[in-house]
Write a protein that holds these residues in place. Structure first.
Motif, short mmCIF file in Angstrom:
data_model
loop_
_atom_site.label_atom_id
_atom_site.label_comp_id
_atom_site.label_asym_id
_atom_site.label_seq_id
_atom_site.Cartn_x
_atom_site.Cartn_y
_atom_site.Cartn_z
N TYR A 291 38.04 22.53 14.31
CA TYR A 291 38.90 22.50 13.04
C TYR A 291 40.04 23.59 13.62
O TYR A 291 41.33 23.19 13.04
CB TYR A 291 38.11 23.41 12.00
CG TYR A 291 37.41 22.41 11.18
CD1 TYR A 291 37.84 21.43 10.48
CD2 TYR A 291 35.93 22.68 11.52
CE1 TYR A 291 37.23 20.67 9.62
CE2 TYR A 291 35.21 21.58 10.66
CZ TYR A 291 35.85 20.49 9.84
OH TYR A 291 34.87 19.88 9.22
N GLU A 296 43.23 23.05 11.04
CA GLU A 296 42.59 23.63 9.77
C GLU A 296 42.07 25.13 9.94
O GLU A 296 40.81 25.25 10.43
CB GLU A 296 41.47 22.73 9.17
CG GLU A 296 42.10 21.60 8.86
CD GLU A 296 40.94 20.74 8.25
OE1 GLU A 296 40.09 21.13 7.43
OE2 GLU A 296 40.99 19.31 8.19
N LYS A 299 39.09 27.20 8.07
CA LYS A 299 37.88 26.72 8.21
C LYS A 299 37.53 27.05 9.60
O LYS A 299 36.02 27.22 9.67
CB LYS A 299 37.94 25.16 8.22
CG LYS A 299 36.86 24.49 7.68
CD LYS A 299 36.91 22.97 7.14
CE LYS A 299 35.74 22.58 6.33
NZ LYS A 299 35.86 21.35 5.86
N LYS A 336 47.09 30.76 12.78
CA LYS A 336 47.32 31.12 11.29
C LYS A 336 48.59 31.81 10.99
O LYS A 336 48.92 32.00 9.79
CB LYS A 336 46.01 31.55 10.63
CG LYS A 336 45.90 31.44 9.19
CD LYS A 336 44.84 32.21 8.89
CE LYS A 336 44.89 32.30 7.18
NZ LYS A 336 44.00 33.18 6.60
#
Length: 376
Positions: A291, A296, A299, A336
């Motif tokens: 992920y 993502e 996740k 992120k």
């Protein structure tokens, strides 16, 4: 579920034995060993160690310090501590076992070869690959002398050497050893023996590390075909192969396919091993990595956190697998954009790797590079 059943049987036997034989009978020690080994397979290492220590205490009292059953108990404790990530303690117990075996069986007995092999595997897990190779070569020398060049024990020694060379980064040398193992097993065991699947799996891993992903998948699929034919379709060994294929799909940037294989592995593991077994954590980590690569990140972090909870419960908190989990979480937080959280995770990974693997190990250098990039 199967391990709980086994523990239940041993506990029933133990209750009867304690009542009829008393607390210090060798048969009581045998039951404690049985329960301890079942807990090792279940991934509950502290529980295992408690039972194995009870067995050892009885045997030392009733059989004396130089009995082969005492050697077996030292080996069992070594396995529990190795799985927990306490490698020095594991080596200490295995060496105690080895000393007894050498004294009773002689220096060239197959049991001594097996002990050398066990110590070699622990050194490999500890990151001391040259030492691992040294012990596996001792094992191989005894096996060649005892059984000749075409025996499954010799094949197993070649397989262990191959694995040590994979971790050392000498992939062609590893492949050479795995091919020797495969040739012996094909000749002595036939085309569809589980050992053949192990050799195919080992070759798949070596080619995967070498970056030859299509060749890796080819070998993993050969191994899977044998295991699906010879084992129950929900055997943990089949889950391992699904995991390995998933990892190669990830390397090939086929992330959805990777996720599909990791989920297959996870479904079997949850059913067969229970929700808190370390193998479950590794599948969560695989899903987290897939992920993360897919972009993502939330996740990914969620799966790595699930993995970390299990690993911290099952293993020594300074186990290299815990460090790997912190590292993966750090990478996901970095992607992120949460630099503070990324640094926090990476520093935890670095501390463990420095302690357990040393500053020159490639995994320690990898995490240091990630920290340097974040700080610059």
């Amino acid at each position: 579920g199967e391990y709980d059943k086994a523990i239940g049987h041993f506990e029933k036997a133990l209750a009867i034995q304690l009542k009829t034989l008393g607390p210090e009978h060798p048969d009581v020690a045998t039951s404690y060993n049985g329960i301890g080994n079942a807990y090792v397979r279940k991934g509950e290492y502290d529980k295992a160690i408690g039972h194995l220590e009870k067995a050892l205490a009885i045997q030392l009292k009733t059989l004396g310090p130089e009995h082969l059953d005492v050697a077996k108990s030292y080996n069992n404790l070594g396995a529990a501590y190795a799985n927990k990530g306490e490698y020095d303690k594991a080596i200490e117990f295995n060496e105690k076992s080895l000393a007894i075996q050498k004294k009773i069986l002689g220096h060239e007995h197959p049991g001594v070869a097996m002990s050398y092999s066990g110590i070699g595997i622990i050194y490999k897990n500890k990151g001391e690959y040259d030492k691992a190779i040294e012990f596996h070569e001792k094992s191989l020398a005894i096996d060649l002398k005892t059984f000749g060049p075409e025996h499954p024990n010799v094949a197993a020694s070649y397989g262990n050497l191959g694995t040590a060379y994979v971790y050392k980064g000498e992939y062609d040398k590893a492949i050479g050893h795995f091919e020797k193992a495969l040739a012996i097993d094909l000749k002595t065991l036939g085309l569809e023996h589980p050992n053949i699947a192990i050799s195919y799996n080992n070759l798949g891993s070596a080619y995967s590390y070498k970056g030859e992903n299509d060749k890796a998948i080819e070998y993993f699929e050969k191994a899977l075909a044998i295991q699906l034919k010879t084992l129950d379709s929900e055997h943990p060994g089949i889950a391992t192969l699904y995991f390995n294929i998933g990892a190669v799909c990830g390397e090939k940037e086929e992330y959805d396919k990777a996720i599909e294989y990791y989920e297959k592995a996870l479904a079997i593991q949850l059913k067969k091993l229970g929700p808190e077994h370390p193998e479950i954590a590794y599948s969560y980590q695989g899903l987290g990595d897939a992920y993360n690569d897919k972009g993502e990140y939330d996740k990914a972090i969620e799966f790595h956190e699930k993995a970390l909870i299990i690993l911290l419960k099952a293993l020594d908190s300074a186990h290299p697998d815990v460090a790997a989990c912190y590292y993966s979480m750090g990478v996901a937080y970095d992607n992120k954009g949460d630099k503070a959280k990324a640094l926090e995770c990476l520093e935890k990974a670095k501390a463990i790797r420095l302690e357990k693997l040393g500053s020159d190990h490639p995994d320690t250098k990898e995490v240091q590079d990630a920290i340097d990039k974040l700080r610059n």
